[in-house]
Design an enzyme around this catalytic site. Structure first.
Site, PDB file in Angstrom:
ATOM      1  CG  HIS A 183      12.808  88.893  32.002  1.00  0.00           C
ATOM      2  ND1 HIS A 183      14.063  88.341  31.968  1.00  0.00           N
ATOM      3  CD2 HIS A 183      12.677  89.626  30.858  1.00  0.00           C
ATOM      4  CE1 HIS A 183      14.663  88.698  30.846  1.00  0.00           C
ATOM      5  NE2 HIS A 183      13.853  89.482  30.157  1.00  0.00           N
ATOM      6  CG  HIS A 237      16.187  92.058  32.781  1.00  0.00           C
ATOM      7  ND1 HIS A 237      14.864  91.961  32.430  1.00  0.00           N
ATOM      8  CD2 HIS A 237      16.814  92.623  31.723  1.00  0.00           C
ATOM      9  CE1 HIS A 237      14.683  92.458  31.225  1.00  0.00           C
ATOM     10  NE2 HIS A 237      15.858  92.864  30.752  1.00  0.00           N
ATOM     11  CD  GLU A 257      26.283  83.619  26.593  1.00  0.00           C
ATOM     12  OE1 GLU A 257      25.617  82.570  26.656  1.00  0.00           O
ATOM     13  OE2 GLU A 257      27.487  83.687  26.906  1.00  0.00           O
TER      14      GLU A 257
END
Ligand code: PAF
Length: 279
Positions: free
Chosen positions: A34, A37, A148
């Site tokens: 998505h 990434h 993160e």
């Protein structure tokens, strides 16, 4: 862009870059890519001469067989998305290529691995460390990029990298969100339309908690977050912890220090995680 299935083929393609002193960046993924990434891949491409994106649904990190079976797999759609970036190589090995025999290694993460995901998904981080160390060995990157959104995973990988003396810079990249605030995850596509509609409550509640932390004791705030989310019949909070950003240990009081709120929520059968910074 080339796609390799074996470590040997990947290593010989990378040796040309390495011999010329070019830096190599790795973005480890389990596919179903998505925009979150893609933002890691784009940062990696900007900061390195060669970018490798690994796509491998790692069986050893799943402590739930159904979760492994249902995890989305879509290599050709992923390759199409990566074609639009400056990614040089996809590494998409088979399970046999990565685990020719059972990996019996166990990794120690100290207290970092004992809370939150570590407590709720036994063996998960050991499996993550097994595959990430294998990917580090296969690619030998200069830099590796992780989101993160998986806040605890990032801490565990930093710990493993230091403990095993890998000369690799671990780069944490900010969570990318949908316009309604839901953090991007490959698991979002498994939500029903009704579940997808309510899932942004997680991010919205976390955002509101950033304001309330200044007015409420942490115990009361934690309870408030859980009540807000669980008031939706489709949702059940597995845990919500407010932890020290470095040690990941729960704290009792907010005194303006750097904390992180980390949450796991079951939306129907789908487990979503998210986190937020407090300071
Ligand atoms: O975050 C993920 O997608 C996975 O845990 C990782 C780091 C690719 C290891 O399989």
């Amino acid at each position: 862009m080339k796609i390799f299935e074996t470590k040997k083929d990947l290593a010989s393609a990378l040796s040309a870059y390495r011999n010329q002193g070019g830096s190599i960046g790795l973005v480890p993924t389990m596919g179903a890519l998505h925009d979150g990434h893609i933002s890691l891949v784009e940062q990696c491409c900007r900061e390195n001469q060669a970018t490798v994106v690994s796509i491998f649904v790692n069986p050893t990190q799943f402590n739930d067989k159904n979760d492994l079976a249902n995890y989305p797999r879509m290599l050709s759609a992923d390759a199409e998305k990566l074609e639009k970036t400056a990614c040089n190589f996809i590494f998409a090995p088979t399970v046999e290529e990565m685990y020719p025999q059972e990996d019996t290694r166990t990794f120690e993460f100290g207290l970092l691995g004992q809370v939150m995901e570590g407590a709720h998904r036994p063996g998960h981080f050991n499996g993550v460390a097994q595959i990430v160390s294998k990917l580090f060995d296969a690619v030998q990157p200069d830099k590796a990029y992780f989101g993160e959104k998986d806040f605890q995973q990032l801490a565990v990988i930093r710990h493993m990298t230091r403990a095993l003396h890998y000369p690799i810079q671990i780069i944490g990249c900010p969570t990318v969100r949908e316009p309604d605030g839901l953090s991007m995850s490959s698991r979002n596509m498994l939500l029903t339309p009704e579940q997808r509609k309510v899932a942004p409550v997680i991010a919205k509640t976390l955002r509101e908690s950033q304001v309330r932390i200044k007015e409420m004791p942490l115990d009361a705030l934690k309870q408030w977050v859980v009540t807000q989310i669980d008031s939706n019949p489709e949702m059940q909070t597995e845990y919500f912890e407010i932890v020290d950003r470095d040690t990941l240990q729960p704290v009792a009081k907010f005194t303006g220090q750097k904390l992180q709120g980390c949450i796991a929520v079951r939306v129907g059968k789908i487990r979503l995680i998210d986190n937020i910074a407090y300071e």
